[in-house]
Design a protein around this motif. Structure first.
Motif, short mmCIF file in Angstrom:
data_model
loop_
_atom_site.label_atom_id
_atom_site.label_comp_id
_atom_site.label_asym_id
_atom_site.label_seq_id
_atom_site.Cartn_x
_atom_site.Cartn_y
_atom_site.Cartn_z
N THR A 38 0.93 -17.87 -5.26
CA THR A 38 0.17 -18.12 -6.48
C THR A 38 -1.27 -17.62 -6.43
N ARG A 39 -1.65 -16.98 -5.34
CA ARG A 39 -3.05 -16.58 -5.17
C ARG A 39 -3.19 -15.06 -5.25
N LEU A 40 -4.03 -14.59 -6.17
CA LEU A 40 -4.33 -13.16 -6.26
C LEU A 40 -5.39 -12.86 -5.20
N VAL A 41 -5.03 -12.08 -4.20
CA VAL A 41 -5.96 -11.80 -3.10
C VAL A 41 -6.43 -10.36 -3.08
N TRP A 42 -5.77 -9.48 -3.82
CA TRP A 42 -6.18 -8.07 -3.90
C TRP A 42 -5.56 -7.47 -5.14
N TYR A 43 -6.29 -6.59 -5.80
CA TYR A 43 -5.72 -5.84 -6.91
C TYR A 43 -6.51 -4.56 -7.13
N ARG A 44 -5.90 -3.65 -7.82
CA ARG A 44 -6.51 -2.38 -8.14
C ARG A 44 -6.04 -1.99 -9.54
N THR A 45 -6.90 -1.35 -10.31
CA THR A 45 -6.51 -0.88 -11.63
C THR A 45 -6.37 0.65 -11.60
N PHE A 46 -5.52 1.17 -12.46
CA PHE A 46 -5.23 2.59 -12.51
C PHE A 46 -5.23 3.05 -13.96
N LYS A 66 -0.64 -3.53 7.98
CA LYS A 66 -1.45 -2.63 7.15
C LYS A 66 -1.80 -3.29 5.82
N LYS A 67 -0.88 -4.06 5.25
CA LYS A 67 -1.16 -4.78 4.00
C LYS A 67 -2.27 -5.82 4.22
N VAL A 68 -2.19 -6.53 5.34
CA VAL A 68 -3.21 -7.54 5.67
C VAL A 68 -4.56 -6.86 5.85
N ALA A 69 -4.59 -5.71 6.50
CA ALA A 69 -5.86 -4.98 6.69
C ALA A 69 -6.46 -4.57 5.35
N LEU A 70 -5.62 -4.15 4.40
CA LEU A 70 -6.09 -3.78 3.07
C LEU A 70 -6.76 -4.98 2.38
N ILE A 71 -6.12 -6.13 2.46
CA ILE A 71 -6.68 -7.34 1.86
C ILE A 71 -8.00 -7.71 2.55
N LYS A 72 -7.99 -7.75 3.87
CA LYS A 72 -9.18 -8.17 4.62
C LYS A 72 -10.37 -7.25 4.40
N GLU A 73 -10.11 -5.98 4.11
CA GLU A 73 -11.19 -5.02 3.88
C GLU A 73 -12.05 -5.44 2.69
N ASN A 75 -11.42 -8.59 0.86
CA ASN A 75 -11.39 -10.03 0.64
C ASN A 75 -11.10 -10.73 1.97
N PRO A 76 -12.04 -10.66 2.92
CA PRO A 76 -11.78 -11.17 4.28
C PRO A 76 -11.42 -12.65 4.34
N SER A 77 -11.85 -13.43 3.39
CA SER A 77 -11.54 -14.87 3.38
C SER A 77 -10.27 -15.19 2.60
N TRP A 78 -9.63 -14.18 2.06
CA TRP A 78 -8.43 -14.36 1.25
C TRP A 78 -8.68 -15.32 0.07
N ASN A 79 -9.86 -15.20 -0.54
CA ASN A 79 -10.17 -16.03 -1.70
C ASN A 79 -9.23 -15.70 -2.85
N ASP A 80 -8.94 -16.68 -3.68
CA ASP A 80 -8.09 -16.48 -4.85
C ASP A 80 -8.93 -15.83 -5.95
N LEU A 81 -8.62 -14.60 -6.31
CA LEU A 81 -9.35 -13.87 -7.34
C LEU A 81 -8.78 -14.13 -8.73
N GLY A 82 -7.68 -14.83 -8.79
CA GLY A 82 -6.99 -15.10 -10.04
C GLY A 82 -7.83 -15.79 -11.11
N PRO A 83 -8.55 -16.88 -10.78
CA PRO A 83 -9.33 -17.54 -11.83
C PRO A 83 -10.35 -16.62 -12.49
N ALA A 84 -11.02 -15.77 -11.72
CA ALA A 84 -12.00 -14.85 -12.31
C ALA A 84 -11.32 -13.81 -13.19
N VAL A 85 -10.17 -13.32 -12.77
CA VAL A 85 -9.42 -12.33 -13.56
C VAL A 85 -8.95 -12.96 -14.87
#
Length: 90
Positions: A38-46, A66-73, A75-85
């Motif tokens: 339920t937590r948005l931790v990474w996203y990209r728009t195209f 590799k997926k974890v490294a992408l997120i940590k780059e 969002n190192p704390s894995w914060n939920d970005l969903g509420p802001a989006v």
């Protein structure tokens, strides 16, 4: 998307706020509901859907490390970005 225990889900959508809301309400597919993803931790728009689909397929083919490294780059704390989006969509 991720769960608190860091189960990962990769997907694409043409409406990120709506899709995040569906995941949070567990209205989305059964995998994310079952594993509480339920937590948005990474996203990209195209600019084009084809670009998003290509990147989605690429990321899905990666090893978890590799997926974890992408997120940590970004969002190192894995914060939920969903509420802001979701707030930005209103």
């Amino acid at each position: 998307m991720a769960s608190r225990s860091r189960v990962l889900y990769v997907g694409m959508t043409n409406n990120l706020p709506r899709r995040v809301r569906e995941h949070k309400r567990k209205e989305a597919d059964s995998f994310t509901a079952r594993y509480n993803v339920t937590r948005l931790v990474w996203y990209r728009t195209f600019p084009r859907p084809q670009d998003a689909i290509a990147v989605e397929k690429t990321i899905k083919g990666w090893l978890r490390k590799k997926k974890v490294a992408l997120i940590k780059e970004e969002n190192p704390s894995w914060n939920d970005l969903g509420p802001a989006v979701m707030a930005g969509a209103q």
